[in-house]
Design an enzyme around this catalytic site. Sequence first.
Site, PDB file in Angstrom:
ATOM      1  N   CYS A 255       1.029  -8.700  43.691  1.00 35.67           N
ATOM      2  CA  CYS A 255       1.646  -8.365  42.884  1.00 35.67           C
ATOM      3  C   CYS A 255       1.065  -6.743  42.543  1.00 35.67           C
ATOM      4  CB  CYS A 255       1.299  -9.764  41.555  1.00 35.67           C
ATOM      5  SG  CYS A 255       2.145  -8.954  40.646  1.00 35.67           S
TER       6      CYS A 255
ATOM      7  N   ARG B 262      -3.252 -12.821  40.933  1.00 35.31           N
ATOM      8  CA  ARG B 262      -2.704 -14.122  40.354  1.00 35.31           C
ATOM      9  C   ARG B 262      -2.242 -15.047  41.681  1.00 35.31           C
ATOM     10  NH1 ARG B 262       3.233 -11.334  37.841  1.00 35.31           N
ATOM     11  NH2 ARG B 262       2.488 -13.388  36.850  1.00 35.31           N
TER      12      ARG B 262
ATOM     13  N   LYS C 269      13.921 -15.657  29.535  1.00 33.75           N
ATOM     14  CA  LYS C 269      13.806 -16.153  31.573  1.00 33.75           C
ATOM     15  C   LYS C 269      12.760 -16.786  31.944  1.00 33.75           C
ATOM     16  CE  LYS C 269      11.455 -12.505  33.680  1.00 33.75           C
ATOM     17  NZ  LYS C 269       9.920 -13.556  33.956  1.00 33.75           N
ATOM     18  N   ASN C 270      11.379 -16.322  30.618  1.00 30.94           N
ATOM     19  CA  ASN C 270      10.499 -17.504  31.323  1.00 30.94           C
ATOM     20  C   ASN C 270      10.396 -18.432  30.489  1.00 30.94           C
ATOM     21  OD1 ASN C 270       9.335 -14.727  32.440  1.00 30.94           O
ATOM     22  ND2 ASN C 270       7.832 -14.519  30.744  1.00 30.94           N
TER      23      ASN C 270
ATOM     24  N   ARG D  10      15.651  -7.386  37.088  1.00 28.28           N
ATOM     25  CA  ARG D  10      15.349  -8.556  36.921  1.00 28.28           C
ATOM     26  C   ARG D  10      14.826  -9.540  35.752  1.00 28.28           C
ATOM     27  NH1 ARG D  10       9.642  -9.179  40.590  1.00 28.28           N
ATOM     28  NH2 ARG D  10       9.993 -11.767  39.684  1.00 28.28           N
TER      29      ARG D  10
ATOM     30  N   ASP E 158       3.183  -9.168  28.303  1.00 27.84           N
ATOM     31  CA  ASP E 158       4.593  -9.011  28.707  1.00 27.84           C
ATOM     32  C   ASP E 158       4.837  -7.591  27.164  1.00 27.84           C
ATOM     33  OD1 ASP E 158       4.073 -10.090  30.354  1.00 27.84           O
ATOM     34  OD2 ASP E 158       5.595 -11.980  30.104  1.00 27.84           O
TER      35      ASP E 158
HETATM   36  C1  UD1 Z   1       3.721 -16.098  32.860  1.00 28.60           C
HETATM   37  C2  UD1 Z   1       4.865 -14.991  32.504  1.00 28.60           C
HETATM   38  C3  UD1 Z   1       4.510 -13.720  33.306  1.00 28.60           C
HETATM   39  C4  UD1 Z   1       3.046 -13.461  31.547  1.00 28.60           C
HETATM   40  C5  UD1 Z   1       2.654 -14.874  32.043  1.00 28.60           C
HETATM   41  C6  UD1 Z   1       1.364 -14.443  31.151  1.00 28.60           C
HETATM   42  C7  UD1 Z   1       6.334 -16.468  33.534  1.00 28.60           C
HETATM   43  C8  UD1 Z   1       7.795 -16.606  34.779  1.00 28.60           C
HETATM   44  N1  UD1 Z   1       5.313 -15.864  33.970  1.00 28.60           N
HETATM   45  O1  UD1 Z   1       3.487 -15.615  34.420  1.00 28.60           O
HETATM   46  O2  UD1 Z   1       5.401 -13.043  32.577  1.00 28.60           O
HETATM   47  O3  UD1 Z   1       2.228 -12.150  31.672  1.00 28.60           O
HETATM   48  O4  UD1 Z   1       1.727 -15.677  32.340  1.00 28.60           O
HETATM   49  O5  UD1 Z   1       1.691 -14.264  30.061  1.00 28.60           O
HETATM   50  O6  UD1 Z   1       6.638 -16.859  32.741  1.00 28.60           O
HETATM   51  N2  UD1 Z   1      -4.251 -17.017  37.142  1.00 28.60           N
HETATM   52  C9  UD1 Z   1      -5.566 -18.054  37.968  1.00 28.60           C
HETATM   53  N3  UD1 Z   1      -5.016 -18.632  38.985  1.00 28.60           N
HETATM   54  C10 UD1 Z   1      -4.104 -19.699  38.571  1.00 28.60           C
HETATM   55  C11 UD1 Z   1      -2.955 -18.671  37.901  1.00 28.60           C
HETATM   56  C12 UD1 Z   1      -2.907 -18.016  37.091  1.00 28.60           C
HETATM   57  O7  UD1 Z   1      -6.279 -16.454  38.470  1.00 28.60           O
HETATM   58  O8  UD1 Z   1      -3.580 -20.049  39.468  1.00 28.60           O
HETATM   59  C13 UD1 Z   1      -4.984 -15.790  36.673  1.00 28.60           C
HETATM   60  C14 UD1 Z   1      -3.851 -14.954  36.663  1.00 28.60           C
HETATM   61  O9  UD1 Z   1      -4.185 -13.733  37.425  1.00 28.60           O
HETATM   62  C15 UD1 Z   1      -3.435 -13.928  35.587  1.00 28.60           C
HETATM   63  C16 UD1 Z   1      -3.925 -15.680  34.978  1.00 28.60           C
HETATM   64  O10 UD1 Z   1      -4.892 -16.223  34.847  1.00 28.60           O
HETATM   65  O11 UD1 Z   1      -4.686 -13.270  35.528  1.00 28.60           O
HETATM   66  C17 UD1 Z   1      -2.884 -15.981  33.231  1.00 28.60           C
HETATM   67  O12 UD1 Z   1      -1.888 -16.509  34.468  1.00 28.60           O
HETATM   68  P1  UD1 Z   1      -1.075 -17.361  34.080  1.00 28.60           P
HETATM   69  O13 UD1 Z   1      -0.800 -16.799  32.670  1.00 28.60           O
HETATM   70  O14 UD1 Z   1      -0.081 -18.424  35.258  1.00 28.60           O
HETATM   71  O15 UD1 Z   1       0.641 -16.486  34.459  1.00 28.60           O
HETATM   72  P2  UD1 Z   1       2.072 -16.509  34.590  1.00 28.60           P
HETATM   73  O16 UD1 Z   1       2.698 -17.872  34.467  1.00 28.60           O
HETATM   74  O17 UD1 Z   1       1.714 -15.952  36.313  1.00 28.60           O
END
Ligand code: UD1
Length: 420
Positions: free
Chosen positions: A118, A123, A22-23, A399, A307
């Site tokens: 969330c 996030r 999915k990811n 999902r 995850d």
């Molecule tokens: C993706 C995965 C999710 C997984 C996560 C971490 C998908 C669709 N989802 O989520 O399943 O749990 O990676 O491996 O692939 N952050 C910020 N600002 C930003 C972006 C991120 O502060 O602009 C923080 C987030 O709140 C979190 C951390 O960085 O604490 C990591 O988030 P991120 O790696 O971006 O996760 P996702 O891409 O949302």
Amino acid sequence: MDKFLIDGPSKIKGKVSISGSKNASLPILAATLLFDLPVTLHNLPRVKDISTMLNLLKSLGSKIELSKDKKTAKISNNKNMKTFASYSLVKTMRGSILVLGPLVAKYHKSKTSLPGGCLIGARPVNYHLSALEKLGMNYEIKDGYILAKSFGKLKGGLIRFPKITVGATENSIIAACLAKGKTVLRNCAVEPEIKDLTNFLNSAGAKINWKGRTCTINGVSSLNSTNYSVMADRIEAGTFCVAATLAKGTLEINNLDPKIINTELNLLKKTGAKIKVSKNKIHINGPEKIKSIKNIKTNEFPGIPTDLQAQLMVLMCKAKGKSSITENIFENRFMHVAELQRLGANITTKNNKAYIEGNTKFIGAEVMSSDLRASVALVLAASVAQGKSVINRIYHLDRGYEKIENKLKNIGVKIKRLKR
Ligand code: UD1
């Protein structure tokens, strides 16, 4: 809302085939917005988040032709694509923010909804926005929307992510493909799903290279038509490996490259699981007695994935002796603890660390899912619990896990979906 009824404890035995990731599929689908020519994607998982992304692409004007089994999609864009990603679609799935980069790169404008809150943490999307800004995107936030535009093509640049983030790395790579000149991204996330995205883009003529956590993208003027098969879902594979370890099970897990879950397999070996890997297969035997692990920590790849944290917590509940798990990625990802306690777990939490007593005898109860991975953890615990459990709000599971009840039934779990 549908529920699961699980009658435990289960003997886990048999074979399971892992679905597409999915990811990995989500950013690859978002990246199809860059294309003028059709793209064919294989091995898409049949899960709700993928339908949401396909609906989002359709709302932007893409034509989607799905195969009968819905795992292959041919995606063709028209000459008059829209650039508006509405709140109603984005709010149901945070991954929708991945359309921002390609829309601005290709059409030089977009109105994309902010994803909103969330349960597992705030996030924010600040790193997506600041990286795209460095490539020439201008934006303002108005009425819950990101109003973005660029004056012509984006321009390559040097970006160092202040924090490792999967989504912002993906958004920036996709956008940089059509930017003028060279983009260098430093301190990137290097999850296998991101490598799958760059393999997909390179298969269409993009010029992306990796060296450690540095990704270099030389912009091209357009991408070619391509045919690509998405990688296997390493979180689904890890979940089934945990299931076998938890239930003294014997499983053959097929359809994935075991290398993508090397760290997880090494951890499970330490708990006593016997594991053999071959080219596209894992054989796993759960131990008589599960050994506890003192301090499990989630981390960015190649660390233990966040995850899989909830599933590993269930495993540690059944282990002999105390253990702890530190959650390093999300600030509020212990929603499953209270529900596991309803099944008999003895867990306390302090800040981002959970202390697990071990030797738990799970007893069936009615519990509530809070997010995707928390829900699957409840399913695992209920599978080894004595008696019946009801798991509410399983739409979270739908999902991200393809036909989970069929796969579990096939390996011996007494599970039934109760339709609302
Ligand atoms: C993706 C995965 C999710 C997984 C996560 C971490 C998908 C669709 N989802 O989520 O399943 O749990 O990676 O491996 O692939 N952050 C910020 N600002 C930003 C972006 C991120 O502060 O602009 C923080 C987030 O709140 C979190 C951390 O960085 O604490 C990591 O988030 P991120 O790696 O971006 O996760 P996702 O891409 O949302």
